[in-house]
Structures are given as C-alpha cells and as structure tokens.
Design a protein around this motif. Structure first.
Motif, PDB file in Angstrom:
ATOM      1  N   UNK A   1     -15.479  81.437 -21.717  1.00 32.80           N
ATOM      2  CA  UNK A   1     -15.831  81.549 -20.308  1.00 32.80           C
ATOM      3  C   UNK A   1     -14.616  81.801 -19.442  1.00 32.80           C
ATOM      4  N   UNK A   2     -14.864  82.048 -18.185  1.00 33.07           N
ATOM      5  CA  UNK A   2     -13.781  82.210 -17.237  1.00 33.07           C
ATOM      6  C   UNK A   2     -13.155  83.593 -17.270  1.00 33.07           C
TER       7      UNK A   2
ATOM      8  N   UNK B   1     -13.876  96.010 -23.260  1.00 29.02           N
ATOM      9  CA  UNK B   1     -14.786  96.589 -24.243  1.00 29.02           C
ATOM     10  C   UNK B   1     -15.768  97.540 -23.556  1.00 29.02           C
ATOM     11  N   UNK B   2     -16.261  97.149 -22.389  1.00 27.67           N
ATOM     12  CA  UNK B   2     -17.245  97.967 -21.692  1.00 27.67           C
ATOM     13  C   UNK B   2     -16.636  99.261 -21.182  1.00 27.67           C
ATOM     14  N   UNK B   3     -15.345  99.258 -20.839  1.00 27.74           N
ATOM     15  CA  UNK B   3     -14.739 100.444 -20.251  1.00 27.74           C
ATOM     16  C   UNK B   3     -14.402 101.494 -21.300  1.00 27.74           C
ATOM     17  N   UNK B   4     -14.507 101.165 -22.561  1.00 31.45           N
ATOM     18  CA  UNK B   4     -14.225 102.139 -23.614  1.00 31.45           C
ATOM     19  C   UNK B   4     -12.777 102.167 -24.039  1.00 31.45           C
ATOM     20  N   UNK B   5     -11.991 101.149 -23.688  1.00 27.15           N
ATOM     21  CA  UNK B   5     -10.594 101.125 -24.113  1.00 27.15           C
ATOM     22  C   UNK B   5     -10.460 100.976 -25.619  1.00 27.15           C
ATOM     23  N   UNK B   6     -11.497 100.494 -26.261  1.00 26.65           N
ATOM     24  CA  UNK B   6     -11.416 100.344 -27.708  1.00 26.65           C
ATOM     25  C   UNK B   6     -11.558 101.692 -28.412  1.00 26.65           C
ATOM     26  N   UNK B   7     -12.020 102.739 -27.679  1.00 25.79           N
ATOM     27  CA  UNK B   7     -12.130 104.083 -28.250  1.00 25.79           C
ATOM     28  C   UNK B   7     -11.414 105.076 -27.315  1.00 25.79           C
ATOM     29  N   UNK B   8     -10.105 105.119 -27.353  1.00 25.83           N
ATOM     30  CA  UNK B   8      -9.385 105.989 -26.414  1.00 25.83           C
ATOM     31  C   UNK B   8      -9.660 107.469 -26.645  1.00 25.83           C
ATOM     32  N   UNK B   9     -10.070 107.861 -27.853  1.00 27.17           N
ATOM     33  CA  UNK B   9     -10.339 109.270 -28.124  1.00 27.17           C
ATOM     34  C   UNK B   9     -11.623 109.744 -27.447  1.00 27.17           C
ATOM     35  N   UNK B  10     -12.469 108.809 -26.993  1.00 31.10           N
ATOM     36  CA  UNK B  10     -13.725 109.191 -26.361  1.00 31.10           C
ATOM     37  C   UNK B  10     -13.588 109.448 -24.865  1.00 31.10           C
ATOM     38  N   UNK B  11     -12.458 109.038 -24.280  1.00 30.27           N
ATOM     39  CA  UNK B  11     -12.284 109.222 -22.840  1.00 30.27           C
ATOM     40  C   UNK B  11     -11.475 110.488 -22.581  1.00 30.27           C
ATOM     41  N   UNK B  12     -11.586 110.997 -21.393  1.00 29.68           N
ATOM     42  CA  UNK B  12     -10.834 112.223 -21.042  1.00 29.68           C
ATOM     43  C   UNK B  12      -9.819 111.928 -19.965  1.00 29.68           C
TER      44      UNK B  12
ATOM     45  N   UNK C   1     -14.121  87.436 -19.166  1.00 28.75           N
ATOM     46  CA  UNK C   1     -14.449  88.591 -18.306  1.00 28.75           C
ATOM     47  C   UNK C   1     -13.525  89.760 -18.607  1.00 28.75           C
ATOM     48  N   UNK C   2     -12.244  89.475 -18.827  1.00 21.40           N
ATOM     49  CA  UNK C   2     -11.306  90.549 -19.147  1.00 21.40           C
ATOM     50  C   UNK C   2     -11.680  91.215 -20.465  1.00 21.40           C
ATOM     51  N   UNK C   3     -12.045  90.415 -21.460  1.00 19.32           N
ATOM     52  CA  UNK C   3     -12.431  90.985 -22.751  1.00 19.32           C
ATOM     53  C   UNK C   3     -13.675  91.840 -22.603  1.00 19.32           C
ATOM     54  N   UNK C   4     -14.661  91.365 -21.853  1.00 17.14           N
ATOM     55  CA  UNK C   4     -15.902  92.112 -21.677  1.00 17.14           C
ATOM     56  C   UNK C   4     -15.638  93.407 -20.924  1.00 17.14           C
ATOM     57  N   UNK C   5     -14.773  93.363 -19.908  1.00 17.08           N
ATOM     58  CA  UNK C   5     -14.466  94.570 -19.143  1.00 17.08           C
ATOM     59  C   UNK C   5     -13.732  95.592 -19.998  1.00 17.08           C
TER      60      UNK C   5
END
Length: 53
Positions: free
Chosen positions: A31-32, A42-53, A36-40
């Motif tokens: 919690x706390x 993962x949700x932003x796609x930082x775990x897959x940098x090749x998918x972002x432009x 929130x940082x971990x969820x953000x």
C-alpha cells in the motif's frame, strides 16, 4: 497415552523450516506510495520500452 502428537517427517520439517525462513525475509511495503509507483510504472508500459514511440 491420551495426548498423541503426530510425528513430523523429515520432509515436513524441511518444508516448515523453509516456510519460516521465507516468512522471515523482509517484504516490500504494502500500500501507499510505493505500490502506486509500481502500478503506474507497469500501466505506463515502461516494462516494454520497445512498444512505445
């Protein structure tokens, strides 16, 4: 003997000791801000940098 204690097998003893050792390890805070940082991240796609432009 009226109070019979079940005999613990070596495998059961090893499993119990392993679980105790795992439970004694420090855990990530729940919690706390940290969660929130971990969820953000993962949700932003930082775990897959090749998918972002």
């Amino acid at each position: 003997m009226t109070t019979e204690t079940p005999v613990e097998t070596p495998m059961q003893k090893a499993l119990r000791l392993k679980q105790a050792a795992l439970d004694a390890r420090p855990q990530a805070p729940r919690g706390g801000k940290f969660q929130r940082q971990q969820a953000n991240r993962i949700a932003s796609g930082d775990s897959r940098p090749w998918g972002s432009r």
